[in-house]
Design a protein around this motif. Structure first.
Motif, PDB file in Angstrom:
ATOM      1  N   ALA A   1       0.846  -1.198   0.000  1.00 40.53           N
ATOM      2  CA  ALA A   1       0.000   0.000   0.000  1.00 40.53           C
ATOM      3  C   ALA A   1       0.881   1.248   0.000  1.00 40.53           C
ATOM      4  CB  ALA A   1      -0.933  -0.011   1.210  1.00 40.53           C
ATOM      5  N   CYS A   2       1.960   1.242   0.781  1.00 40.26           N
ATOM      6  CA  CYS A   2       2.904   2.370   0.795  1.00 40.26           C
ATOM      7  C   CYS A   2       3.534   2.557  -0.578  1.00 40.26           C
ATOM      8  CB  CYS A   2       3.995   2.144   1.836  1.00 40.26           C
ATOM      9  SG  CYS A   2       3.435   2.320   3.521  1.00 40.26           S
ATOM     10  N   LYS A   3       3.860   1.456  -1.209  1.00 41.37           N
ATOM     11  CA  LYS A   3       4.461   1.517  -2.543  1.00 41.37           C
ATOM     12  C   LYS A   3       3.498   2.203  -3.515  1.00 41.37           C
ATOM     13  CE  LYS A   3       6.404  -1.508  -6.091  1.00 41.37           C
ATOM     14  NZ  LYS A   3       6.773  -2.883  -6.422  1.00 41.37           N
ATOM     15  N   TYR A   4       2.216   1.818  -3.450  1.00 39.94           N
ATOM     16  CA  TYR A   4       1.231   2.438  -4.338  1.00 39.94           C
ATOM     17  C   TYR A   4       1.070   3.922  -4.009  1.00 39.94           C
ATOM     18  CZ  TYR A   4      -2.880   3.455  -7.040  1.00 39.94           C
ATOM     19  OH  TYR A   4      -3.737   4.030  -7.941  1.00 39.94           O
ATOM     20  N   ALA A   5       0.977   4.249  -2.718  1.00 37.83           N
ATOM     21  CA  ALA A   5       0.809   5.641  -2.301  1.00 37.83           C
ATOM     22  C   ALA A   5       1.977   6.506  -2.770  1.00 37.83           C
ATOM     23  CB  ALA A   5       0.659   5.719  -0.782  1.00 37.83           C
ATOM     24  N   ALA A   6       3.183   5.979  -2.660  1.00 39.52           N
ATOM     25  CA  ALA A   6       4.371   6.742  -3.064  1.00 39.52           C
ATOM     26  C   ALA A   6       4.356   7.055  -4.557  1.00 39.52           C
ATOM     27  CB  ALA A   6       5.640   5.968  -2.703  1.00 39.52           C
ATOM     28  N   LYS A   7       3.815   6.150  -5.345  1.00 41.33           N
ATOM     29  CA  LYS A   7       3.765   6.342  -6.795  1.00 41.33           C
ATOM     30  C   LYS A   7       2.560   7.167  -7.238  1.00 41.33           C
ATOM     31  CE  LYS A   7       6.280   2.148  -8.021  1.00 41.33           C
ATOM     32  NZ  LYS A   7       6.209   0.847  -8.708  1.00 41.33           N
ATOM     33  N   ASN A   8       1.600   7.386  -6.324  1.00 40.48           N
ATOM     34  CA  ASN A   8       0.353   8.075  -6.683  1.00 40.48           C
ATOM     35  C   ASN A   8      -0.007   9.151  -5.662  1.00 40.48           C
ATOM     36  OD1 ASN A   8      -0.771   6.331  -9.075  1.00 40.48           O
ATOM     37  ND2 ASN A   8       0.031   4.900  -7.554  1.00 40.48           N
ATOM     38  N   PRO A   9       0.890  10.106  -5.428  1.00 42.47           N
ATOM     39  CA  PRO A   9       0.631  11.113  -4.396  1.00 42.47           C
ATOM     40  C   PRO A   9      -0.530  12.053  -4.721  1.00 42.47           C
ATOM     41  CG  PRO A   9       2.601  11.685  -5.633  1.00 42.47           C
ATOM     42  CD  PRO A   9       2.188  10.309  -6.077  1.00 42.47           C
ATOM     43  N   ASP A  10      -0.893  12.186  -5.985  1.00 41.75           N
ATOM     44  CA  ASP A  10      -2.015  13.057  -6.342  1.00 41.75           C
ATOM     45  C   ASP A  10      -3.361  12.402  -6.071  1.00 41.75           C
ATOM     46  OD1 ASP A  10      -0.223  14.981  -7.195  1.00 41.75           O
ATOM     47  OD2 ASP A  10      -0.234  14.256  -9.270  1.00 41.75           O
ATOM     48  N   THR A  11      -3.383  11.078  -5.964  1.00 41.94           N
ATOM     49  CA  THR A  11      -4.618  10.336  -5.761  1.00 41.94           C
ATOM     50  C   THR A  11      -4.831   9.938  -4.313  1.00 41.94           C
ATOM     51  OG1 THR A  11      -4.308   9.403  -7.971  1.00 41.94           O
ATOM     52  CG2 THR A  11      -5.922   8.336  -6.580  1.00 41.94           C
ATOM     53  N   ILE A  12      -3.783   9.545  -3.634  1.00 39.96           N
ATOM     54  CA  ILE A  12      -3.879   9.017  -2.267  1.00 39.96           C
ATOM     55  C   ILE A  12      -3.629  10.137  -1.258  1.00 39.96           C
ATOM     56  CG2 ILE A  12      -2.923   7.341  -0.634  1.00 39.96           C
ATOM     57  CD1 ILE A  12      -4.491   6.085  -2.990  1.00 39.96           C
ATOM     58  N   LYS A  13      -4.579  10.312  -0.334  1.00 42.59           N
ATOM     59  CA  LYS A  13      -4.501  11.393   0.656  1.00 42.59           C
ATOM     60  C   LYS A  13      -3.964  10.950   2.014  1.00 42.59           C
ATOM     61  CE  LYS A  13      -6.632  14.089  -2.253  1.00 42.59           C
ATOM     62  NZ  LYS A  13      -5.837  14.611  -3.296  1.00 42.59           N
ATOM     63  N   GLY A  14      -3.938   9.646   2.268  1.00 42.10           N
ATOM     64  CA  GLY A  14      -3.462   9.166   3.552  1.00 42.10           C
ATOM     65  C   GLY A  14      -3.107   7.693   3.490  1.00 42.10           C
TER      66      GLY A  14
END
Length: 184
Positions: free
Chosen positions: A145-158
């Motif tokens: 989940a962290c890996k996805y969040a790091a690659k998608n900072p415009d989509t993931i807020k937390g």
């Protein structure tokens, strides 16, 4: 290190193929990952997979918990821990949904999020009505989940981590509201 991980994953995948029977057919092959070392949901957890007066639960492509009233515009995507059946998280996901959040538990190939860390992309596409997204996971699911969040900072807020942590420093340059839970 990468070579060791590749060898371990190849071995796990090979063991899964050797034991190609399903749980339903009653054949227990000792090397079948799903029958031997997968962590099944308890009977009490399975009880939370039933819809109620306040929550609608569906179990198809994803396991979803949708509040019937006071629906927030924030959705929560959850990646299960390694070798843990996604249904095992039903009690806590049901409680989160009761607070007004759409919760989507994402089943993973072979119950290992490492095989598809980008499944959140499909979830976001499938739920266009959700405006804000938070992603989280347990153990290996949290790492992915962290890996996805790091690659998608415009989509993931937390990011919410349950007995997990980011791999390396991948979140250090992103501003996230991050919660790490060790006990429930």
């Amino acid at each position: 290190m990468k070579k060791l991980i590749a060898i371990i994953l190849s071995l796990l995948f090979s063991l899964q193929l050797i034991g190609c029977s399903s749980k339903e057919d009653g054949i227990k092959i000792p090397f079948r990952l799903g029958n031997v070392i997968s962590y099944d949901a308890s009977n009490s957890a399975l009880g939370y997979l039933q819809s109620s007066d306040t929550i609608t639960v569906t179990d198809d492509k994803y396991i979803t918990f949708t509040p019937k009233e006071n629906v927030n515009d924030t959705g929560f995507i959850f990646y299960p821990g390694g070798l843990v059946e996604p249904e095992a998280y039903a009690p806590i996901m049901n409680k989160i949904s009761q607070q007004g959040y759409q919760v989507i538990v994402v089943p993973m190939p072979m119950n290992l999020a490492i095989f598809d860390s980008n499944k959140a992309k499909d979830v976001i596409k499938d739920y266009p009505n959700i405006k804000n997204w938070v992603i989280g996971g347990h153990s290996l699911g949290g790492v992915m989940a962290c890996k996805y969040a790091a690659k998608n900072p415009d989509t993931i807020k937390g990011v919410v981590l349950y007995a997990s942590y980011p791999q390396n420093d991948e979140l250090k340059d992103n501003i996230y509201c991050t919660i790490s839970c060790r006990e429930t």
